[in-house]
Motif scaffolding. Sequence first.
Motif, PDB file in Angstrom:
ATOM      1  N   PRO A 142       2.597  12.265  -7.567  1.00 42.72           N
ATOM      2  CA  PRO A 142       1.955  12.040  -6.264  1.00 42.72           C
ATOM      3  C   PRO A 142       0.506  11.604  -6.384  1.00 42.72           C
ATOM      4  N   LEU A 143      -0.228  12.218  -7.319  1.00 46.26           N
ATOM      5  CA  LEU A 143      -1.614  11.823  -7.499  1.00 46.26           C
ATOM      6  C   LEU A 143      -1.717  10.402  -8.050  1.00 46.26           C
ATOM      7  N   GLN A 144      -0.771  10.033  -8.913  1.00 45.73           N
ATOM      8  CA  GLN A 144      -0.748   8.642  -9.372  1.00 45.73           C
ATOM      9  C   GLN A 144      -0.456   7.688  -8.215  1.00 45.73           C
ATOM     10  N   GLY A 145       0.426   8.103  -7.303  1.00 45.36           N
ATOM     11  CA  GLY A 145       0.702   7.274  -6.134  1.00 45.36           C
ATOM     12  C   GLY A 145      -0.519   7.102  -5.256  1.00 45.36           C
ATOM     13  N   VAL A 146      -1.250   8.205  -5.024  1.00 49.08           N
ATOM     14  CA  VAL A 146      -2.481   8.122  -4.230  1.00 49.08           C
ATOM     15  C   VAL A 146      -3.506   7.226  -4.923  1.00 49.08           C
ATOM     16  N   LEU A 147      -3.612   7.368  -6.238  1.00 44.26           N
ATOM     17  CA  LEU A 147      -4.556   6.547  -6.992  1.00 44.26           C
ATOM     18  C   LEU A 147      -4.207   5.069  -6.886  1.00 44.26           C
TER      19      LEU A 147
ATOM     20  N   LEU B 264      -3.937  -6.538  -7.965  1.00 42.94           N
ATOM     21  CA  LEU B 264      -2.776  -5.778  -7.507  1.00 42.94           C
ATOM     22  C   LEU B 264      -1.688  -5.755  -8.571  1.00 42.94           C
ATOM     23  N   LEU B 265      -1.424  -6.893  -9.186  1.00 40.07           N
ATOM     24  CA  LEU B 265      -0.402  -6.967 -10.229  1.00 40.07           C
ATOM     25  C   LEU B 265      -0.808  -6.135 -11.443  1.00 40.07           C
ATOM     26  N   LEU B 266      -2.073  -6.226 -11.826  1.00 38.16           N
ATOM     27  CA  LEU B 266      -2.576  -5.432 -12.942  1.00 38.16           C
ATOM     28  C   LEU B 266      -2.412  -3.939 -12.675  1.00 38.16           C
ATOM     29  N   THR B 267      -2.723  -3.518 -11.461  1.00 38.34           N
ATOM     30  CA  THR B 267      -2.589  -2.110 -11.082  1.00 38.34           C
ATOM     31  C   THR B 267      -1.146  -1.660 -11.176  1.00 38.34           C
ATOM     32  N   GLN B 268      -0.228  -2.492 -10.696  1.00 35.14           N
ATOM     33  CA  GLN B 268       1.187  -2.136 -10.750  1.00 35.14           C
ATOM     34  C   GLN B 268       1.666  -1.980 -12.192  1.00 35.14           C
ATOM     35  N   ILE B 269       1.274  -2.900 -13.060  1.00 29.40           N
ATOM     36  CA  ILE B 269       1.739  -2.864 -14.453  1.00 29.40           C
ATOM     37  C   ILE B 269       1.251  -1.605 -15.160  1.00 29.40           C
ATOM     38  N   VAL B 270      -0.033  -1.316 -15.037  1.00 25.85           N
ATOM     39  CA  VAL B 270      -0.611  -0.183 -15.767  1.00 25.85           C
ATOM     40  C   VAL B 270      -0.107   1.146 -15.221  1.00 25.85           C
ATOM     41  N   THR B 271      -0.047   1.283 -13.894  1.00 24.29           N
ATOM     42  CA  THR B 271       0.386   2.559 -13.328  1.00 24.29           C
ATOM     43  C   THR B 271       1.871   2.807 -13.567  1.00 24.29           C
TER      44      THR B 271
ATOM     45  N   LEU C  16       0.807  -1.216   0.000  1.00 23.90           N
ATOM     46  CA  LEU C  16       0.000   0.000   0.000  1.00 23.90           C
ATOM     47  C   LEU C  16       0.843   1.270   0.000  1.00 23.90           C
ATOM     48  N   MET C  17       1.956   1.267   0.720  1.00 30.58           N
ATOM     49  CA  MET C  17       2.703   2.505   0.946  1.00 30.58           C
ATOM     50  C   MET C  17       3.753   2.797  -0.118  1.00 30.58           C
ATOM     51  N   VAL C  18       4.294   1.774  -0.749  1.00 34.86           N
ATOM     52  CA  VAL C  18       5.362   2.013  -1.733  1.00 34.86           C
ATOM     53  C   VAL C  18       4.919   2.945  -2.867  1.00 34.86           C
ATOM     54  N   PRO C  19       3.708   2.792  -3.440  1.00 39.12           N
ATOM     55  CA  PRO C  19       3.292   3.745  -4.488  1.00 39.12           C
ATOM     56  C   PRO C  19       3.264   5.191  -4.011  1.00 39.12           C
TER      57      PRO C  19
ATOM     58  N   PRO D 245      -1.500  10.051 -20.319  1.00 39.45           N
ATOM     59  CA  PRO D 245      -1.299   9.024 -19.291  1.00 39.45           C
ATOM     60  C   PRO D 245      -2.422   8.992 -18.257  1.00 39.45           C
ATOM     61  N   VAL D 246      -3.088  10.114 -18.046  1.00 38.87           N
ATOM     62  CA  VAL D 246      -4.219  10.147 -17.113  1.00 38.87           C
ATOM     63  C   VAL D 246      -5.410   9.404 -17.712  1.00 38.87           C
ATOM     64  N   SER D 247      -5.692   9.633 -18.991  1.00 40.11           N
ATOM     65  CA  SER D 247      -6.785   8.914 -19.654  1.00 40.11           C
ATOM     66  C   SER D 247      -6.549   7.410 -19.608  1.00 40.11           C
ATOM     67  N   ALA D 248      -5.305   6.994 -19.812  1.00 43.90           N
ATOM     68  CA  ALA D 248      -4.985   5.573 -19.777  1.00 43.90           C
ATOM     69  C   ALA D 248      -5.269   4.974 -18.405  1.00 43.90           C
TER      70      ALA D 248
END
Length: 501
Positions: free
Chosen positions: A131-136, A98-105, A25-28, A256-259
């Motif tokens: 930072p906003l991507q990390g929060v997301l 979780l893996l899918l989220t990591q790959i796309v972000t 949770l915290m690393v992003p 990148p935000v739309s993606a």
Amino acid sequence: MIEWLGLHTAYSNQFSDSLLVLLVLMVPLLMGGVAAFWRPQRRWPVSFVILMALLTLGLLALFLLARQILEHGSQAWLIELGPLALHWRANGLTLLLLLLTQIVTLASAAYAPAYLKSEVGRGGAQAWLWPLQGVLTTSLSLIWLAGDLLTLYIGLELMGLAAVGLMLLPGRMEALAAGMRYLLLALVGSLAFLLGVALLLGGWGRLDLAGLAMLAEPGPVLWVSVALLSAGLLLKAAAFPLHAWLAPVHSSAWTPVSALHAALVVKGSFFIAVQLWVVLVPEAKAAAWLVGAMGGAAVLWGGVLAWRSVKLKDVVAWSTVSQLGYLLLGFSLLIGTGPTVAAVAWEGTWLQLAAHSLAKAGMFLATGNLIFSTGESHVKGLAGASRRMPLSLLSFGIASISLIGLPPSGGFTAKWLLLHAALEAGYLPWLAALALGTLLSAAYVFRVFRYSFVEDAEPLDYRRVPWSMEFFAMILALASLLLGLVAEWPLLLLRAPGGEP
């Protein structure tokens, strides 16, 4: 079916297990802060070393968590904060998301430096992107892990606020208008969600999903609460007919935000909705049919609007509305059907979610490359792009293979499973929706290529696309294609002990 969500497990009190989840949770968040402080465009060597160290730590934590779940089954944790008790759990489905989220972000974040430098230029708003991507990313991970309505609400609100912030970053009038419209609708959805939570809390005094599954009884209170929860979530997920806000938001957002938004944000709300239906109303066949009918309409309506769209980004945005319809079809195949149908639909639904996320993220990045190079936002403006933009068009085409549902892509395997479930259930209208959706997907994709291969177009002043922008668009597109070849691996995660269909 509640066992498939990993909710019926004993709580783990081991510190090492909780630490793994906290690291995930915290690393992003830490990576987003580092990227903002040492911006990659300016101090690349410093930020690269720190970011790689944090990324290695996060991936190691995810790997250890995955090994533990595959060996010992679903895990659950109870976090007590005074009078509040937060329920977290992890199973094979959680790991896949979780893996899918990591790959796309990660792909979106790595695409951003060259995009911001070449397309946006300098500006103070850029520093807020990471930072906003990390929060997301953290909020999405929290949604995947949550086992109670309070944690789900926290994750949902953090996700919505981060998404709104990302939409407002361009600072242009159209971006501000679209972002504020999105914020208003997100708040309406949150209000409906909160009212539903209040009814459940007042009726049974529980917020944990496992407890509600045991205590909640059919009746007006349950039906009204589920209706409110579903309405709020489907509005946030841009589900038909609550989808009108989606295309304007994507038209004005950074690529990148739309993606990120199309690939992950709308999926978070869908994931919560599926959980709540499985837990609270697993036999509501008539209501599930209604949602399935909405899905069929979304497949057709979104496909028609994508085919008729003038702007390239609108084509991809309306395609999202259409593709989300397949996920809504899954409601009617999961709820109120037999165990065989539900098991096949369960695998097909989550594989479709993963395939669409990878393909849509890759398609949006490829679309951004085409617009960046040609300076044209309209489909007709791509005339002659095939000679000057072969890689971007190839990325767009590979991602399209999965969206259309052609073999050997992940989209083909997922839709094949949904088709099999519909045949087993005898839901013939769903077969027609799947077939027509495939034809419409091919129609709007080939319309883009039709203009791209016009040979007698006037020459445009093309700009060279940075290699990193081409690379990450291609990586995501290829991932959506290769997912079909290695589909047994994500299906193995869905069948992990404690969560198998």
